[in-house]
Write a protein that holds these residues in place. Sequence first.
Motif, PDB file in Angstrom:
ATOM      1  N   GLU A  24      55.618  -8.491 107.435  1.00 38.99           N
ATOM      2  CA  GLU A  24      56.280  -9.712 107.885  1.00 38.99           C
ATOM      3  C   GLU A  24      55.626 -10.250 109.142  1.00 38.99           C
ATOM      4  O   GLU A  24      55.449 -11.468 109.293  1.00 38.99           O
ATOM      5  CB  GLU A  24      57.761  -9.429 108.137  1.00 38.99           C
ATOM      6  N   ARG A  25      55.255  -9.369 110.061  1.00 38.37           N
ATOM      7  CA  ARG A  25      54.653  -9.822 111.317  1.00 38.37           C
ATOM      8  C   ARG A  25      53.228 -10.302 111.115  1.00 38.37           C
ATOM      9  O   ARG A  25      52.773 -11.211 111.797  1.00 38.37           O
ATOM     10  CB  ARG A  25      54.667  -8.685 112.353  1.00 38.37           C
ATOM     11  N   ALA A  26      52.515  -9.672 110.188  1.00 34.91           N
ATOM     12  CA  ALA A  26      51.105 -10.028 109.990  1.00 34.91           C
ATOM     13  C   ALA A  26      50.951 -11.336 109.242  1.00 34.91           C
ATOM     14  O   ALA A  26      49.941 -12.024 109.387  1.00 34.91           O
ATOM     15  CB  ALA A  26      50.389  -8.915 109.225  1.00 34.91           C
ATOM     16  N   GLY A  27      51.934 -11.697 108.420  1.00 32.69           N
ATOM     17  CA  GLY A  27      51.829 -12.917 107.629  1.00 32.69           C
ATOM     18  C   GLY A  27      50.746 -12.842 106.579  1.00 32.69           C
ATOM     19  O   GLY A  27      50.145 -13.857 106.221  1.00 32.69           O
ATOM     20  N   GLU A  28      50.456 -11.643 106.093  1.00 34.79           N
ATOM     21  CA  GLU A  28      49.417 -11.452 105.098  1.00 34.79           C
ATOM     22  C   GLU A  28      50.017 -10.855 103.830  1.00 34.79           C
ATOM     23  O   GLU A  28      51.136 -10.319 103.840  1.00 34.79           O
ATOM     24  CB  GLU A  28      48.316 -10.536 105.649  1.00 34.79           C
ATOM     25  N   ASN A  29      49.263 -10.944 102.732  1.00 34.47           N
ATOM     26  CA  ASN A  29      49.816 -10.496 101.464  1.00 34.47           C
ATOM     27  C   ASN A  29      49.924  -8.980 101.404  1.00 34.47           C
ATOM     28  O   ASN A  29      49.234  -8.248 102.109  1.00 34.47           O
ATOM     29  CB  ASN A  29      48.974 -11.027 100.288  1.00 34.47           C
ATOM     30  N   ARG A  30      50.825  -8.532 100.538  1.00 33.63           N
ATOM     31  CA  ARG A  30      51.158  -7.118 100.443  1.00 33.63           C
ATOM     32  C   ARG A  30      49.946  -6.284 100.038  1.00 33.63           C
ATOM     33  O   ARG A  30      49.736  -5.189 100.562  1.00 33.63           O
ATOM     34  CB  ARG A  30      52.282  -6.931  99.421  1.00 33.63           C
ATOM     35  N   PHE A  31      49.121  -6.788  99.112  1.00 38.03           N
ATOM     36  CA  PHE A  31      47.990  -5.994  98.623  1.00 38.03           C
ATOM     37  C   PHE A  31      46.969  -5.748  99.726  1.00 38.03           C
ATOM     38  O   PHE A  31      46.436  -4.638  99.848  1.00 38.03           O
ATOM     39  CB  PHE A  31      47.318  -6.691  97.448  1.00 38.03           C
ATOM     40  N   LYS A  32      46.686  -6.759 100.545  1.00 39.52           N
ATOM     41  CA  LYS A  32      45.700  -6.591 101.616  1.00 39.52           C
ATOM     42  C   LYS A  32      46.143  -5.519 102.599  1.00 39.52           C
ATOM     43  O   LYS A  32      45.348  -4.648 102.988  1.00 39.52           O
ATOM     44  CB  LYS A  32      45.484  -7.920 102.339  1.00 39.52           C
ATOM     45  N   LEU A  33      47.411  -5.566 103.009  1.00 38.75           N
ATOM     46  CA  LEU A  33      47.896  -4.557 103.948  1.00 38.75           C
ATOM     47  C   LEU A  33      47.956  -3.175 103.304  1.00 38.75           C
ATOM     48  O   LEU A  33      47.703  -2.167 103.962  1.00 38.75           O
ATOM     49  CB  LEU A  33      49.281  -4.953 104.469  1.00 38.75           C
ATOM     50  N   TRP A  34      48.303  -3.123 102.020  1.00 37.67           N
ATOM     51  CA  TRP A  34      48.297  -1.839 101.320  1.00 37.67           C
ATOM     52  C   TRP A  34      46.888  -1.257 101.303  1.00 37.67           C
ATOM     53  O   TRP A  34      46.691  -0.067 101.548  1.00 37.67           O
ATOM     54  CB  TRP A  34      48.806  -2.020  99.897  1.00 37.67           C
ATOM     55  N   LEU A  35      45.894  -2.106 101.020  1.00 39.93           N
ATOM     56  CA  LEU A  35      44.509  -1.640 100.958  1.00 39.93           C
ATOM     57  C   LEU A  35      44.008  -1.187 102.321  1.00 39.93           C
ATOM     58  O   LEU A  35      43.359  -0.138 102.438  1.00 39.93           O
ATOM     59  CB  LEU A  35      43.612  -2.754 100.412  1.00 39.93           C
TER      60      LEU A  35
END
Length: 347
Positions: A24-35
């Motif tokens: 939520e804080r990063a404002g980035e998609n779930r897959f990118k943060l998971w990777l």
Amino acid sequence: MSSEIDESSIDTDVDVSTANTMRERAGENRFKLWLLLHANRLIVTGALALAIFVVFVVAVAILPPPLIPQLSSQDTIETMFSTMISAVITGTTLVVTIGQLVLSQENGPLGDQRARMEDSMDFRDYTEELIGSPSPADPSTFLRSLVDVSQDRAEAVRDGLGDIDSDQLQWEVDEFTDSLIGNSKFVREQLDGAEFGSFDVLFAALNYNYGWKIFQVERILYDHEEDLGPPENNLLNELKDALTMFGPAREHIKTLYFEWALVTLSQLILYASIPALAVAGIMLTVVDAGTLPGSTLGVENMTWLIGGAFTVTLTPFLLFISYISRIVTIAKRTLAIEPLILRESQR
């Protein structure tokens, strides 16, 4: 319990609730943060290796000139794998040096070690006073105890300020404490059963946005100074103390994880460098254009062989990429221990 609030008199533009989780804080998609963060580093390394292998084979099979005539007329294999041997040896030496630098932080004269121990025990003593029981030895339980205290004190703030004669203050307190309590429950579930050494403990800690919560407590104390008496000020300051303790605790766990990850990376690169050097040496010594004639699935067998060997020799570097990408992502998002928002989406 809060009294009835007249919503028509409330300024709802005040940003009270928090973007709690890292995503939520990063404002980035779930897959990118998971990777970048949550995915197993060995799986990421394997995925990178597979991608390079596929791209290499497809590119060599499609793009001119044809591979076999090129191997016959040029020293392609010799140039390619002699370079890889140098790269593997240099890279392995560099990473092992990094590992030694990390370990050197744990070494030092007796006085320094005693000072480290005293600082650690002082922090644990203060935590014991805060949570009302001996500080847990398990990192996930230690962080969870601090989260529990923050939640308990947030509930005390909500109950203690419920009768304040200010609709705006009641609304802000309700919004803030509901956000904090919800975040605490979410993080506590993530910490439950998490073991240090995996990324789970630190990932859960990163999902607790304590900095923005501290700022909100400070803002409420300042903006509503006239509405707050000594009991209400004490409740808010006690909540601030609990949140403030989470900061150095998280940073300590983060530092330990970085050291753990870098030492693990050094081990894995050492292990991966042995087959990488062996494969590069074999390719350099005995393989030529006629080693593996024929084709499979319409692709020259030599293309499959060279692609596989090239991927194996790249494995130490791919391990380095997968681990360092996580470490630098964490470091970038946790540069400030105090309530400083370094970019808008980090709130």
